[in-house]
Design a protein around this motif. Structure first.
Motif, PDB file in Angstrom:
ATOM      1  N   MET A 403     -10.730  -6.205 -13.311  1.00  0.00           N
ATOM      2  CA  MET A 403      -9.865  -5.426 -12.428  1.00  0.00           C
ATOM      3  C   MET A 403      -9.180  -6.381 -11.459  1.00  0.00           C
ATOM      4  SD  MET A 403     -12.285  -3.708  -9.533  1.00  0.00           S
ATOM      5  CE  MET A 403     -10.809  -3.213  -8.669  1.00  0.00           C
ATOM      6  N   SER A 404      -8.141  -5.922 -10.797  1.00  0.00           N
ATOM      7  CA  SER A 404      -7.491  -6.786  -9.825  1.00  0.00           C
ATOM      8  C   SER A 404      -6.921  -5.961  -8.678  1.00  0.00           C
ATOM      9  CB  SER A 404      -6.397  -7.603 -10.508  1.00  0.00           C
ATOM     10  OG  SER A 404      -5.495  -6.735 -11.143  1.00  0.00           O
ATOM     11  N   VAL A 405      -6.782  -6.654  -7.560  1.00  0.00           N
ATOM     12  CA  VAL A 405      -6.235  -6.012  -6.361  1.00  0.00           C
ATOM     13  C   VAL A 405      -5.208  -6.964  -5.758  1.00  0.00           C
ATOM     14  CG1 VAL A 405      -6.794  -5.401  -3.970  1.00  0.00           C
ATOM     15  CG2 VAL A 405      -8.229  -4.562  -5.836  1.00  0.00           C
ATOM     16  N   VAL A 406      -4.080  -6.400  -5.345  1.00  0.00           N
ATOM     17  CA  VAL A 406      -3.084  -7.202  -4.620  1.00  0.00           C
ATOM     18  C   VAL A 406      -3.252  -6.843  -3.149  1.00  0.00           C
ATOM     19  CG1 VAL A 406      -0.650  -7.783  -4.424  1.00  0.00           C
ATOM     20  CG2 VAL A 406      -1.563  -6.927  -6.596  1.00  0.00           C
ATOM     21  N   ALA A 407      -3.457  -7.856  -2.298  1.00  0.00           N
ATOM     22  CA  ALA A 407      -3.703  -7.564  -0.876  1.00  0.00           C
ATOM     23  C   ALA A 407      -2.986  -8.595  -0.003  1.00  0.00           C
ATOM     24  CB  ALA A 407      -5.191  -7.565  -0.598  1.00  0.00           C
ATOM     25  N   ARG A 408      -2.693  -8.189   1.210  1.00  0.00           N
ATOM     26  CA  ARG A 408      -2.011  -9.091   2.148  1.00  0.00           C
ATOM     27  C   ARG A 408      -3.061  -9.699   3.085  1.00  0.00           C
ATOM     28  NH1 ARG A 408       3.248  -9.016   3.155  1.00  0.00           N
ATOM     29  NH2 ARG A 408       3.525  -6.941   2.279  1.00  0.00           N
ATOM     30  N   HIS A 409      -3.053 -11.029   3.178  1.00  0.00           N
ATOM     31  CA  HIS A 409      -3.898 -11.730   4.154  1.00  0.00           C
ATOM     32  C   HIS A 409      -2.944 -12.429   5.098  1.00  0.00           C
ATOM     33  CE1 HIS A 409      -8.010 -11.400   2.464  1.00  0.00           C
ATOM     34  NE2 HIS A 409      -7.322 -11.149   1.348  1.00  0.00           N
ATOM     35  N   GLY A 410      -2.756 -11.878   6.256  1.00  0.00           N
ATOM     36  CA  GLY A 410      -1.769 -12.448   7.180  1.00  0.00           C
ATOM     37  C   GLY A 410      -0.399 -12.384   6.550  1.00  0.00           C
ATOM     38  N   SER A 411       0.227 -13.559   6.413  1.00  0.00           N
ATOM     39  CA  SER A 411       1.578 -13.556   5.847  1.00  0.00           C
ATOM     40  C   SER A 411       1.536 -13.730   4.321  1.00  0.00           C
ATOM     41  CB  SER A 411       2.387 -14.690   6.467  1.00  0.00           C
ATOM     42  OG  SER A 411       1.699 -15.906   6.193  1.00  0.00           O
ATOM     43  N   GLN A 412       0.333 -13.987   3.809  1.00  0.00           N
ATOM     44  CA  GLN A 412       0.221 -14.287   2.376  1.00  0.00           C
ATOM     45  C   GLN A 412      -0.175 -13.070   1.539  1.00  0.00           C
ATOM     46  OE1 GLN A 412      -2.603 -17.374   1.614  1.00  0.00           O
ATOM     47  NE2 GLN A 412      -1.052 -18.702   0.744  1.00  0.00           N
ATOM     48  N   VAL A 413       0.415 -12.943   0.371  1.00  0.00           N
ATOM     49  CA  VAL A 413      -0.013 -11.899  -0.547  1.00  0.00           C
ATOM     50  C   VAL A 413      -0.891 -12.559  -1.616  1.00  0.00           C
ATOM     51  CG1 VAL A 413       0.712 -10.273  -2.312  1.00  0.00           C
ATOM     52  CG2 VAL A 413       1.934 -10.394  -0.148  1.00  0.00           C
ATOM     53  N   VAL A 414      -2.085 -11.994  -1.820  1.00  0.00           N
ATOM     54  CA  VAL A 414      -3.044 -12.607  -2.745  1.00  0.00           C
ATOM     55  C   VAL A 414      -3.416 -11.604  -3.831  1.00  0.00           C
ATOM     56  CG1 VAL A 414      -5.319 -13.685  -2.926  1.00  0.00           C
ATOM     57  CG2 VAL A 414      -3.996 -13.937  -0.829  1.00  0.00           C
ATOM     58  N   VAL A 415      -3.378 -12.096  -5.069  1.00  0.00           N
ATOM     59  CA  VAL A 415      -3.886 -11.275  -6.168  1.00  0.00           C
ATOM     60  C   VAL A 415      -5.320 -11.736  -6.426  1.00  0.00           C
ATOM     61  CG1 VAL A 415      -3.596 -10.588  -8.567  1.00  0.00           C
ATOM     62  CG2 VAL A 415      -1.602 -11.241  -7.212  1.00  0.00           C
ATOM     63  N   SER A 416      -6.293 -10.799  -6.338  1.00  0.00           N
ATOM     64  CA  SER A 416      -7.685 -11.168  -6.631  1.00  0.00           C
ATOM     65  C   SER A 416      -8.102 -10.477  -7.917  1.00  0.00           C
ATOM     66  CB  SER A 416      -8.617 -10.667  -5.525  1.00  0.00           C
ATOM     67  OG  SER A 416      -8.135 -11.090  -4.291  1.00  0.00           O
ATOM     68  N   VAL A 417      -8.740 -11.271  -8.779  1.00  0.00           N
ATOM     69  CA  VAL A 417      -9.143 -10.712 -10.078  1.00  0.00           C
ATOM     70  C   VAL A 417     -10.625 -10.995 -10.285  1.00  0.00           C
ATOM     71  CG1 VAL A 417      -8.716 -10.745 -12.562  1.00  0.00           C
ATOM     72  CG2 VAL A 417      -6.852 -11.231 -10.983  1.00  0.00           C
ATOM     73  N   LYS A 418     -11.342 -10.002 -10.767  1.00  0.00           N
ATOM     74  CA  LYS A 418     -12.722 -10.275 -11.167  1.00  0.00           C
ATOM     75  C   LYS A 418     -13.018  -9.519 -12.461  1.00  0.00           C
ATOM     76  CE  LYS A 418     -15.813  -6.907  -8.977  1.00  0.00           C
ATOM     77  NZ  LYS A 418     -14.974  -5.742  -8.780  1.00  0.00           N
ATOM     78  N   GLY A 419     -13.888 -10.102 -13.280  1.00  0.00           N
ATOM     79  CA  GLY A 419     -14.195  -9.427 -14.542  1.00  0.00           C
ATOM     80  C   GLY A 419     -15.034 -10.303 -15.436  1.00  0.00           C
ATOM     81  N   ALA A 420     -15.225  -9.832 -16.655  1.00  0.00           N
ATOM     82  CA  ALA A 420     -16.002 -10.589 -17.625  1.00  0.00           C
ATOM     83  C   ALA A 420     -15.315 -11.934 -17.855  1.00  0.00           C
ATOM     84  CB  ALA A 420     -16.073  -9.819 -18.931  1.00  0.00           C
ATOM     85  N   PRO A 421     -16.072 -13.045 -17.900  1.00  0.00           N
ATOM     86  CA  PRO A 421     -15.432 -14.356 -18.046  1.00  0.00           C
ATOM     87  C   PRO A 421     -14.478 -14.422 -19.238  1.00  0.00           C
ATOM     88  CG  PRO A 421     -17.726 -14.618 -17.494  1.00  0.00           C
ATOM     89  CD  PRO A 421     -17.525 -13.163 -17.677  1.00  0.00           C
ATOM     90  N   GLU A 422     -14.850 -13.861 -20.385  1.00  0.00           N
ATOM     91  CA  GLU A 422     -13.934 -13.941 -21.535  1.00  0.00           C
ATOM     92  C   GLU A 422     -12.627 -13.239 -21.260  1.00  0.00           C
ATOM     93  OE1 GLU A 422     -17.056 -12.771 -21.400  1.00  0.00           O
ATOM     94  OE2 GLU A 422     -17.422 -11.846 -23.348  1.00  0.00           O
ATOM     95  N   SER A 423     -12.651 -12.286 -20.352  1.00  0.00           N
ATOM     96  CA  SER A 423     -11.455 -11.519 -20.078  1.00  0.00           C
ATOM     97  C   SER A 423     -10.598 -12.219 -19.028  1.00  0.00           C
ATOM     98  CB  SER A 423     -11.877 -10.119 -19.609  1.00  0.00           C
ATOM     99  OG  SER A 423     -10.914  -9.550 -18.801  1.00  0.00           O
ATOM    100  N   VAL A 424     -11.232 -12.929 -18.080  1.00  0.00           N
ATOM    101  CA  VAL A 424     -10.487 -13.529 -16.969  1.00  0.00           C
ATOM    102  C   VAL A 424     -10.038 -14.954 -17.306  1.00  0.00           C
ATOM    103  CG1 VAL A 424     -10.648 -14.241 -14.548  1.00  0.00           C
ATOM    104  CG2 VAL A 424     -11.677 -12.082 -15.286  1.00  0.00           C
ATOM    105  N   LEU A 425     -10.922 -15.683 -17.989  1.00  0.00           N
ATOM    106  CA  LEU A 425     -10.640 -17.115 -18.232  1.00  0.00           C
ATOM    107  C   LEU A 425      -9.304 -17.358 -18.938  1.00  0.00           C
ATOM    108  CD1 LEU A 425     -12.355 -19.352 -17.196  1.00  0.00           C
ATOM    109  CD2 LEU A 425     -13.449 -19.549 -19.432  1.00  0.00           C
ATOM    110  N   PRO A 426      -8.961 -16.604 -19.966  1.00  0.00           N
ATOM    111  CA  PRO A 426      -7.675 -16.858 -20.640  1.00  0.00           C
ATOM    112  C   PRO A 426      -6.467 -16.667 -19.717  1.00  0.00           C
ATOM    113  CG  PRO A 426      -9.080 -15.433 -21.971  1.00  0.00           C
ATOM    114  CD  PRO A 426      -9.730 -15.567 -20.651  1.00  0.00           C
ATOM    115  N   LEU A 427      -6.658 -15.960 -18.595  1.00  0.00           N
ATOM    116  CA  LEU A 427      -5.528 -15.715 -17.690  1.00  0.00           C
ATOM    117  C   LEU A 427      -5.391 -16.830 -16.663  1.00  0.00           C
ATOM    118  CD1 LEU A 427      -6.329 -11.960 -16.923  1.00  0.00           C
ATOM    119  CD2 LEU A 427      -4.819 -12.853 -18.695  1.00  0.00           C
TER     120      LEU A 427
END
Ligand SMILES: Nc1ncnc2c1ncn2[C@@H]1O[C@H](COP(=O)(O)OP(=O)(O)OP(=O)(O)O)[C@@H](O)[C@H]1O
Length: 905
Positions: A403-427
């Motif tokens: 899954m992933s979430v797009v969030a603002r940290h101060g002036s920066q926009v950060v995409v955070s992703v977490k999941g099964a390694p086989e699913s995240v690593l190729p990205l």
């Protein structure tokens, strides 16, 4: 009304987006009533009662009554009509009780819904939902009232209302243009379920005012449907009826030819019919199943159909989830990994903060229910990391495994992703080395990460990859694919979810009982295999989701054609469905667990779909046959044991009531075949006194017998094995029945000849021998009752010796026997009953002989069982691998990659 603008509708309903106040909701509940559908009762009970008078066994008794009237024996005719009435009432009461037992299950797991009350979202029982409540609906929820969407979007399964199984989209933003309310794109209906999405909606109709209430489509909770067992028994009842009539038709002319008067021949035929009717057979079976349902409910397994109790007993394979069913679902962050190094918890502050930022940001909004999310959020909080301001969420689903979430940290926009390694690593295109340092992720680096994942998984830890992208605002916050690209791998988090302590014993019990245990999990192959190993599952083979997808049906069949346990890792809902199909195809009886919306088809396809009461979705619970209130694997095994116990008790009960047919028929046969030279040793009314008086309570008590000591030490019975087998009939009729008949006839002739009777002597009222004749029929009656006591005690076990289960372990049976003896004493000693049933006090010298009868019947059967046990012990156990040494473990050399695993055996 629903097409009004939302604000207007809210005003009309006296509500607002923050929901009603608690007090207002309580007032409306009192005023308008609970959100329940009226149970359609009405005249159904009349139909049910009527049915008790017309089933095959009742028809047989009607025939007997008719024959009695026609041949000038009205007293007997009326007595039989009375019997039919009493029988019908008792059966009716038993079946009502059974139906109530099933209905009462609803009370164990009251359905609930999330509503906003006083501005706070809380869970309340569905019955307490009122007009104006604001519902919060999410994936897997069942909609409990008709409501208009306020915001959000859903996919709705409307099949219960429209029969259409393709989900439809309902969204607050869509224009309301439909002609019919049911098609309105902004309205959700009671009885439908949400297959994906999230939304809030204001309730405008509850209970019988909903569309569902209007079409009154509430399906009765399966109480009315006939189970295979009930069908089988009904068929057997017809068979018995046919045999009884055939014998009657055959013997009637024989009796006439042998010189009997028409009246005597008719008495004989009536006796035959009455003796053969196993009164109470059908309702007692229903009741035994219903009691099974109640016992199961008490141990945490709610079954929705009576038939599930019998199916459970023949389960050959249990396919179970891992998380929460085998494990405790109490997760804790155990290790972190970043830049090639492993850390214990927050050992390195900068690594902990970097990874915790993803944990804090990347979770579903309503995270508190998921123990893994709670563990990750707890870790982030402990490290002091606060989540950013959320812009978009791309939800987790078991196919993407991330899954992933797009969030603002101060002036920066950060995409955070977490999941099964086989699913995240190729990205990921780069990985992180502390501070602002990142480096391209080369193939050797990827190998390093994969090795780290393998090493964690090998220890039974659940591993998630955490990644992010900082800087430029992602162009497509609406599009998961766009957001989850060109990621930087921050590291791995390994969580510990220890196995439930009771599961190892339950798995061992399954193995002893010849039941295979397959783990089907979304988790990593090694993690799953290690957890499986820890609870004693003999992992014979590990198949991953992609491998399963690549297999042809034939290949899958050959993989399943082995006897050990298996792990299916990284599985998909489609894979689960395919497995359920394949296992059933090879003749297995499959119990399969599931909790998500996507699991519903597999739950329906399995013989016993098992849903989780705590963590499962409403949709899964709806599709399942059994719901576990404690989500525990061990409860499934308890349920299987209960299923086996109920099945065996039904056999005991059938054995018992079939056994007395022989001693009841033989006296009539002797009478007919001697052409009246031997007077009738037992009257029809005496038979009725046995069948309806002395026999009933012990028969019911046998249905409550505890499980035999070895109930889980035997292989499951195969699919399609009948309740009433030739072996059972042989034991009932040839063994116990014949011994009882011989004893009863011996005592009859003893009493008669001691009084000076010779064949052919008249015994009718007024003759010298009449008093002795009454004593002689009485002794036949008493001998049959005494033999029944022996039969009841012998029938308590199918294999085990009586001393292994203990004479006094079924108190109910002892009470039943005491009643039986008291009833029989009343029949032979109380003058009014003596007159009615033609009995007389028996001579004293017969008392010790009567006492010997039960011992003899039980003794012969005890001997028979001892011989059967010895024979079984002489047969070598089947070499099927289940009882042999543990199969070769699939925990393969650590260097092997998951994709290669299945090829190693
Ligand atoms: N909330 C989540 N966020 C990100 N990844 C997740 C989340 N939940 C699970 N995963 C990843 O997806 C994988 C599959 O999860 P899924 O929920 O399908 O099955 P599971 O919970 O691991 O196992 P089981 O089927 O035994 O319950 C997990 O092993 C994990 O790697």
């Amino acid at each position: 009304m629903t097409t009004e603008p939302t604000e207007l509708l809210l005003r009309d309903l006296g509500s607002c987006r923050g929901g009603l106040g608690e007090r207002e909701a309580a007032r409306r509940l009192a005023l308008y009533g609970a959100n329940v559908l009226p149970v359609s009762g009405g005249a159904r009970w009349l139909v049910e009662l009527g049915a008790q008078f017309t089933h095959p066994l009742a028809l047989l008794l009607w025939l007997a009554a008719g024959l009695s009237f026609v041949t000038g024996n009205p007293a007997l005719g009326w007595a039989i009509v009375g019997v039919i009435g009493v029988n019908a009432l008792v059966a009716f009461a038993q079946e009502r009780q059974a139906a109530r037992a099933v209905q009462a299950l609803a009370g164990y797991l009251p359905p609930s819904a999330r509503v906003a009350r006083d501005g706070v979202v809380r869970t309340v029982p569905v019955a307490e939902i009122v007009r104006g409540d604001v519902l919060h609906v999410g994936e897997g929820d069942r909609i409990c009232a008709d409501a208009r969407l306020l915001d959000g979007e859903l996919e709705l399964d409307m099949s219960s209302l429209t029969g259409e199984s393709v989900p439809v989209v309902r969204a607050a933003r869509l224009p309301d243009v439909a002609d019919r309310l049911i098609d309105a794109p902004t309205v959700v209906f009671s009885g439908t379920s949400c297959t994906s999405g999230q939304a809030t909606a204001v309730v405008f109709a509850t209970g019988s005012h909903t569309e569902l209430g209007r079409i009154a489509a509430l399906s009765q909770r399966g109480a009315g449907e006939e189970s295979p067992l009930q069908r089988q028994v009904r068929r057997t009842a017809w068979l018995i009826a046919a045999v009884a009539i055939a014998i009657g038709v055959l013997f009637l002319p024989l009796g006439l030819l042998a010189g009997l008067s028409l009246r005597d021949a008719a008495v004989f035929a009536v006796g035959l019919l009455v003796a053969n009717v196993p009164e109470g057979l059908l309702p007692t079976i229903t009741l035994a199943l219903a009691v099974g349902v109640r016992v199961l409910a008490r141990s945490g397994a709610l079954v929705k159909r009576l038939s599930a109790v019998e199916t459970l007993g023949s389960t050959t394979v249990i396919c179970t989830d891992k998380t929460g069913t085998i494990t405790q679902n109490q997760m804790a962050v155990e290790r972190l990994w970043a830049a090639g190094r492993e850390f214990a918890g927050a050992e390195d502050a900068s690594v902990a903060v970097a990874l915790a930022t993803v944990m804090a940001d990347c979770n579903p909004l309503e995270a508190s229910a998921d123990p893994m999310e709670r563990a990750l959020l707890g870790f982030a909080e402990a490290v002091g990391v606060q989540p950013g301001q959320r812009i978009a969420t791309f939800r987790f689903d078991s196919r993407r495994k991330r899954m992933s979430v797009v969030a603002r940290h101060g002036s920066q926009v950060v995409v955070s992703v977490k999941g099964a390694p086989e699913s995240v690593l190729p990205l990921c295109t780069s990985w992180w080395f502390g501070g602002d340092v990142t480096s391209a992720l080369t193939p050797p680096d990827r190998q390093l990460v994969e090795d780290a994942v393998d090493a964690f998984a090998q220890r039974g830890l659940r591993v998630l990859a955490l990644a992010e992208r900082r800087g430029a605002v992602p162009s497509g916050a609406e599009d998961a694919e766009d957001a989850e690209s060109r990621l930087c791998l921050l590291g791995l988090v390994a969580l510990l979810d220890p196995p439930r302590p009771e599961v190892a014993d339950a798995v061992a019990a399954c193995h002893r009982a010849g039941i295979r245990v397959n783990v089907i999990t979304g988790d990593h192959a090694r993690t799953a295999a290690e957890i499986a190993r820890q609870v004693g599952i003999r992992v014979d083979r590990v198949v991953t989701g992609p491998e399963l997808d690549a297999m042809t049906d034939r290949e899958l069949d050959s993989v399943l054609d082995r006897d050990g346990d298996m792990v299916f890792a990284r599985s998909t809902p489609e894979g689960k469905l395919r497995l359920a199909d394949a296992l059933r195809h090879r003749g297995d009886v499959v119990a399969m667990t599931g909790d998500g919306v996507n699991d519903a088809p597999a739950l329906r396809r399995a013989d016993i779909g098992v849903a989780m009461g705590r963590s499962g979705t409403d949709v899964a619970r709806e599709a399942a046959t059994m719901v576990l209130t404690d989500d525990d694997f061990a409860t499934i095994v308890t349920a299987v044991r209960e299923g086996r116990r109920v099945w065996e008790n039904l056999r005991k009960f059938v054995l018992y009531i079939f056994a007395h047919a022989v001693p009841e028929v033989v006296p009539f046969a002797v009478f007919a075949l001697s052409a009246g030279a031997v007077p009738l040793p037992l009257t029809v009314l005496q038979i009725l006194a046995i069948d309806l008086g002395t026999e009933t309570l012990p028969a019911l008590a046998l249905g409550r017998e505890g499980a035999e000591p070895d109930v889980m030490d035997r292989p499951p019975r195969s699919r399609g094995v009948h309740l009433i087998t030739a072996r059972l009939l042989g034991r009932a009729w040839l063994l116990m029945g014949t011994v009882s008949a011989v004893l009863a006839m011996a005592l009859f002739f003893l009493v008669l000849t001691r009084a000076g009777w010779r064949p052919g002597d008249a015994v009718a009222a007024g003759h010298r021998l009449h008093a002795a004749y009454l004593q002689a029929t009485t002794i036949t009656f008493l001998a049959i009752v005494a033999c029944q006591v022996g039969t009841a005690i012998a029938a308590r076990t199918e294999r085990a010796a009586l001393r292994d289960i203990g004479l006094t372990s079924n108190r109910l049976l002892l009470a039943g026997i005491a009643f039986e003896i008291a009833f029989a004493a009343g029949v032979v000693l109380l003058p009014p009953l003596q007159r009615m049933l033609g009995t007389a006090a028996p001579p004293l010298y017969t008392v010790p002989l009567l006492l010997a009868c039960p011992v003899l019947v039980w003794g012969v059967d005890e001997f028979y069982r001892a011989v059967a046990r010895r024979r079984a012990a002489d047969v070598p156990p089947p070499r099927d691998g289940r009882t042999g040494p543990v199969g070769r473990s699939a925990l393969l050399p650590p260097r092997q990659r998951p994709e290669d695993w299945s090829t190693t055996r």
